[in-house]
Design a protein around this motif. Structure first.
Motif, PDB file in Angstrom:
ATOM      1  N   GLU A 101      26.923 -56.583   1.983  1.00  0.00           N
ATOM      2  CA  GLU A 101      27.543 -57.855   1.644  1.00  0.00           C
ATOM      3  C   GLU A 101      26.753 -58.527   0.525  1.00  0.00           C
ATOM      4  O   GLU A 101      25.516 -58.573   0.551  1.00  0.00           O
ATOM      5  CB  GLU A 101      27.585 -58.770   2.871  1.00  0.00           C
ATOM      6  CG  GLU A 101      28.429 -58.212   4.013  1.00  0.00           C
ATOM      7  CD  GLU A 101      28.471 -59.166   5.175  1.00  0.00           C
ATOM      8  OE1 GLU A 101      27.804 -60.217   5.085  1.00  0.00           O
ATOM      9  OE2 GLU A 101      29.141 -58.862   6.171  1.00  0.00           O
ATOM     10  N   SER A 102      27.506 -58.986  -0.462  1.00  0.00           N
ATOM     11  CA  SER A 102      26.867 -59.651  -1.582  1.00  0.00           C
ATOM     12  C   SER A 102      26.437 -61.056  -1.167  1.00  0.00           C
ATOM     13  O   SER A 102      27.160 -61.764  -0.486  1.00  0.00           O
ATOM     14  CB  SER A 102      27.826 -59.748  -2.775  1.00  0.00           C
ATOM     15  OG  SER A 102      29.008 -60.409  -2.405  1.00  0.00           O
ATOM     16  N   LYS A 103      25.258 -61.413  -1.583  1.00  0.00           N
ATOM     17  CA  LYS A 103      24.745 -62.729  -1.260  1.00  0.00           C
ATOM     18  C   LYS A 103      25.488 -63.779  -2.083  1.00  0.00           C
ATOM     19  O   LYS A 103      25.760 -63.561  -3.260  1.00  0.00           O
ATOM     20  CB  LYS A 103      23.244 -62.807  -1.541  1.00  0.00           C
ATOM     21  CG  LYS A 103      22.412 -61.872  -0.682  1.00  0.00           C
ATOM     22  CD  LYS A 103      20.938 -62.036  -0.986  1.00  0.00           C
ATOM     23  CE  LYS A 103      20.089 -61.108  -0.113  1.00  0.00           C
ATOM     24  NZ  LYS A 103      18.641 -61.245  -0.408  1.00  0.00           N
ATOM     25  N   PRO A 104      25.847 -64.890  -1.470  1.00  0.00           N
ATOM     26  CA  PRO A 104      26.537 -65.935  -2.246  1.00  0.00           C
ATOM     27  C   PRO A 104      25.637 -66.493  -3.338  1.00  0.00           C
ATOM     28  O   PRO A 104      24.417 -66.641  -3.163  1.00  0.00           O
ATOM     29  CB  PRO A 104      26.861 -67.006  -1.185  1.00  0.00           C
ATOM     30  CG  PRO A 104      25.860 -66.762  -0.086  1.00  0.00           C
ATOM     31  CD  PRO A 104      25.603 -65.265  -0.081  1.00  0.00           C
ATOM     32  N   GLU A 105      26.241 -66.727  -4.483  1.00  0.00           N
ATOM     33  CA  GLU A 105      25.478 -67.271  -5.589  1.00  0.00           C
ATOM     34  C   GLU A 105      25.035 -68.694  -5.253  1.00  0.00           C
ATOM     35  O   GLU A 105      25.795 -69.463  -4.653  1.00  0.00           O
ATOM     36  CB  GLU A 105      26.335 -67.286  -6.857  1.00  0.00           C
ATOM     37  CG  GLU A 105      26.746 -65.890  -7.318  1.00  0.00           C
ATOM     38  CD  GLU A 105      27.536 -65.942  -8.589  1.00  0.00           C
ATOM     39  OE1 GLU A 105      27.758 -67.075  -9.091  1.00  0.00           O
ATOM     40  OE2 GLU A 105      27.913 -64.881  -9.098  1.00  0.00           O
TER      41      GLU A 105
END
Length: 224
Positions: free
Chosen positions: A104-108
């Motif tokens: 899962e991509s970390k939220p900016e």
């Protein structure tokens, strides 16, 4: 009648003594057996032909035939089939490894709010900072100016300039005489012609109009 029954009957026939052998052959219609021993043994007879499919299509296999690979080894040996030569069963397909889930991509991170600009506090104009009649007299007489207000006192002129957001050093506060009484005029800038002065007055709103400098300068001189 099945091929397996034919094979089992053949094996039984081979296991019995020669004098007691029972010979069985398929019946002419292929649905039963004709059996007998000794002089009553039936003559060898082949299997009935393959049925023909109506319409000229490919013929379907007879119902009593089965896949030899599915017979036991001892039956296949009696039929003359080498069990070792039989094709090896096809191994089941190896399932492909499940795809790994993507990380899962970390939220900016949200950008930090920019500080709101601090509103500059406008310094209220004062009447003393407005130019007077001496500065008006040095302007070119053929030019024009814009009259902003006329009053018995110049005390409210600073508030007028502040409401219009006009620079104090571009305004003139001059005294004139009208019917024997003193009047004060608030004038704004100087323009080379009537068209430019009228356009500037219209940009300020209603209630402002252009004035020619020459008659105003004459009134200022007369009031001195």
């Amino acid at each position: 009648m099945s091929l397996l029954g034919l094979v089992i009957g053949t094996v039984v026939w081979l296991a019995e003594p020669a004098s007691d052998k029972i010979v069985c052959v398929p019946s002419t219609d292929g649905k039963s057996w004709d059996c007998g021993s000794g002089a009553n043994a039936p003559a060898p007879r082949g299997l009935p032909g393959k049925p023909v499919v109506p319409g000229g299509g490919a013929s379907a296999p007879p119902p009593y035939l089965i896949n030899p690979d599915r017979l036991p080894d001892y039956v296949r040996g009696a039929m003359g089939v080498n069990p070792a030569a039989a094709p090896a069963p096809t191994p089941p397909p190896v399932p492909e490894p499940a795809a790994r889930p993507k990380p899962e991509s970390k939220p900016e991170p949200k950008p930090e709010p920019k500080p709101e600009p601090v509103a500059q506090t406008m310094i209220p104009a004062t009447t003393a900072a407005i130019r007077d009649g001496k500065d008006l007299l040095v302007l070119v007489p053929t030019g024009y100016t814009v009259q902003l207000a006329a009053a018995r006192s110049p005390n409210g002129f600073a508030a007028v300039l502040g409401g219009l957001q006009l620079a104090v050093d571009e305004a003139y506060s001059v005294r004139v005489r009208r019917e024997g009484e003193d009047w004060w005029l608030l004038l704004w800038r100087d323009f080379p012609d009537l068209a430019s002065a009228k356009a500037a007055a219209d940009g300020l709103g209603a209630g402002y109009w252009p004035r020619r400098l020459a008659p105003l300068q004459a009134e200022v001189r007369a009031a001195r």
